[in-house]
Design a protein around this motif. Sequence first.
Motif, mmCIF file in Angstrom:
data_model
loop_
_atom_site.group_PDB
_atom_site.id
_atom_site.type_symbol
_atom_site.label_atom_id
_atom_site.label_comp_id
_atom_site.label_asym_id
_atom_site.label_seq_id
_atom_site.Cartn_x
_atom_site.Cartn_y
_atom_site.Cartn_z
ATOM 1 N N ALA A 98 39.347 -5.274 8.334
ATOM 2 C CA ALA A 98 37.970 -5.502 7.854
ATOM 3 C C ALA A 98 37.511 -6.904 8.263
ATOM 4 C CB ALA A 98 37.888 -5.323 6.340
ATOM 5 N N GLY A 99 38.403 -7.883 8.197
ATOM 6 C CA GLY A 99 38.089 -9.242 8.638
ATOM 7 C C GLY A 99 37.800 -9.295 10.128
ATOM 8 N N PHE A 100 38.608 -8.567 10.915
ATOM 9 C CA PHE A 100 38.385 -8.504 12.364
ATOM 10 C C PHE A 100 37.026 -7.863 12.667
ATOM 11 C CE2 PHE A 100 38.507 -5.497 15.949
ATOM 12 C CZ PHE A 100 38.474 -6.401 16.995
ATOM 13 N N ILE A 101 36.737 -6.747 12.002
ATOM 14 C CA ILE A 101 35.466 -6.050 12.230
ATOM 15 C C ILE A 101 34.298 -6.941 11.822
ATOM 16 C CG2 ILE A 101 34.050 -4.066 11.562
ATOM 17 C CD1 ILE A 101 36.742 -2.512 11.237
ATOM 18 N N ASP A 102 34.453 -7.658 10.729
ATOM 19 C CA ASP A 102 33.411 -8.590 10.287
ATOM 20 C C ASP A 102 33.145 -9.634 11.367
ATOM 21 O OD1 ASP A 102 31.560 -9.837 8.535
ATOM 22 O OD2 ASP A 102 33.124 -11.199 7.814
ATOM 23 N N GLY A 103 34.195 -10.132 11.987
ATOM 24 C CA GLY A 103 34.047 -11.154 13.022
ATOM 25 C C GLY A 103 33.378 -10.628 14.285
ATOM 26 N N ILE A 104 33.762 -9.443 14.720
ATOM 27 C CA ILE A 104 33.220 -8.898 15.968
ATOM 28 C C ILE A 104 31.863 -8.228 15.744
ATOM 29 C CG2 ILE A 104 34.272 -6.592 15.904
ATOM 30 C CD1 ILE A 104 35.011 -7.080 18.911
ATOM 31 N N ASN A 105 31.523 -7.977 14.498
ATOM 32 C CA ASN A 105 30.286 -7.267 14.163
ATOM 33 C C ASN A 105 29.044 -7.995 14.676
ATOM 34 O OD1 ASN A 105 29.253 -4.884 13.101
ATOM 35 N ND2 ASN A 105 28.969 -5.732 11.066
ATOM 36 N N ASP A 106 29.084 -9.326 14.741
ATOM 37 C CA ASP A 106 27.931 -10.097 15.230
ATOM 38 C C ASP A 106 27.642 -9.848 16.707
ATOM 39 O OD1 ASP A 106 27.327 -11.217 12.808
ATOM 40 O OD2 ASP A 106 28.311 -13.126 13.224
ATOM 41 N N THR A 107 28.600 -9.277 17.428
ATOM 42 C CA THR A 107 28.400 -9.012 18.857
ATOM 43 C C THR A 107 27.907 -7.587 19.097
ATOM 44 O OG1 THR A 107 30.646 -8.207 19.286
ATOM 45 C CG2 THR A 107 30.283 -10.600 19.412
ATOM 46 N N GLN A 108 27.774 -6.810 18.043
ATOM 47 C CA GLN A 108 27.456 -5.389 18.174
ATOM 48 C C GLN A 108 25.955 -5.118 18.086
ATOM 49 O OE1 GLN A 108 30.115 -2.996 18.733
ATOM 50 N NE2 GLN A 108 30.916 -5.038 19.162
ATOM 51 N N GLU A 109 25.464 -4.257 18.980
ATOM 52 C CA GLU A 109 24.067 -3.818 18.871
ATOM 53 C C GLU A 109 23.910 -2.948 17.634
ATOM 54 O OE1 GLU A 109 22.068 -2.128 22.259
ATOM 55 O OE2 GLU A 109 23.078 -3.540 23.607
ATOM 56 N N ASN A 110 24.835 -2.006 17.452
ATOM 57 C CA ASN A 110 24.839 -1.133 16.276
ATOM 58 C C ASN A 110 25.895 -1.665 15.310
ATOM 59 O OD1 ASN A 110 22.929 0.627 17.444
ATOM 60 N ND2 ASN A 110 24.555 1.600 18.610
ATOM 61 N N LYS A 111 25.443 -2.428 14.352
ATOM 62 C CA LYS A 111 26.350 -3.097 13.412
ATOM 63 C C LYS A 111 27.095 -2.086 12.540
ATOM 64 C CE LYS A 111 24.511 -7.401 13.998
ATOM 65 N NZ LYS A 111 24.838 -7.796 15.326
ATOM 66 N N VAL A 112 28.324 -2.430 12.223
ATOM 67 C CA VAL A 112 29.121 -1.649 11.285
ATOM 68 C C VAL A 112 28.640 -2.011 9.879
ATOM 69 C CG1 VAL A 112 31.454 -1.283 10.381
ATOM 70 C CG2 VAL A 112 31.117 -1.634 12.840
ATOM 71 N N ASP A 113 28.423 -1.013 9.045
ATOM 72 C CA ASP A 113 28.027 -1.249 7.656
ATOM 73 C C ASP A 113 29.264 -1.712 6.892
ATOM 74 O OD1 ASP A 113 26.972 -1.334 5.119
ATOM 75 O OD2 ASP A 113 26.750 0.838 4.920
#
Length: 165
Positions: A64-79
Amino acid sequence: MGLYEEWFKIAYTKDGQTNKKLWDEYVPKEQKIYEYILENKVESMDTTVKELSEKFDMSTQFIAGFIDGINDTQENKVDMESLTEDSKISLKIDFEVLYKKMVEYKADNLYNLPQWKNIFSENQLKVFYKNQKNSKTYVREEKIGRNDPCPCGSGKKYKKCCGMN
């Protein structure tokens, strides 16, 4: 309680400080994920949190921490709020955006990984680094002093010309 909330609870103290012991454990594991992504030029990841957890031998909270970090690079953000171990996630990796975000967040352990040279040349990395650093630089315009010549070209002092308005 969702995974993101669990991650936040273990990663930070109640007063908002980082849990140093946890981060000392987390950072090398996160780095291994990025090393894998860069070495294998992974452009997308379509999986579940649990599958990622098993693949990289990390807790689901760390994922979850990893996804939170990479989420800023995503066009379609993970909720992040609804994230569970069975959540399907679809990550698209834009290497240039990822590198620039790492520079922006001062994650030198990540943007200095040697695996970046598999993706970009040394010159490209230097340009990306410089552009990202300069994108946050604020250049203040020089202020016109009251007694300076007016920029309109009238020859008068600013205070007696355009500065009167």
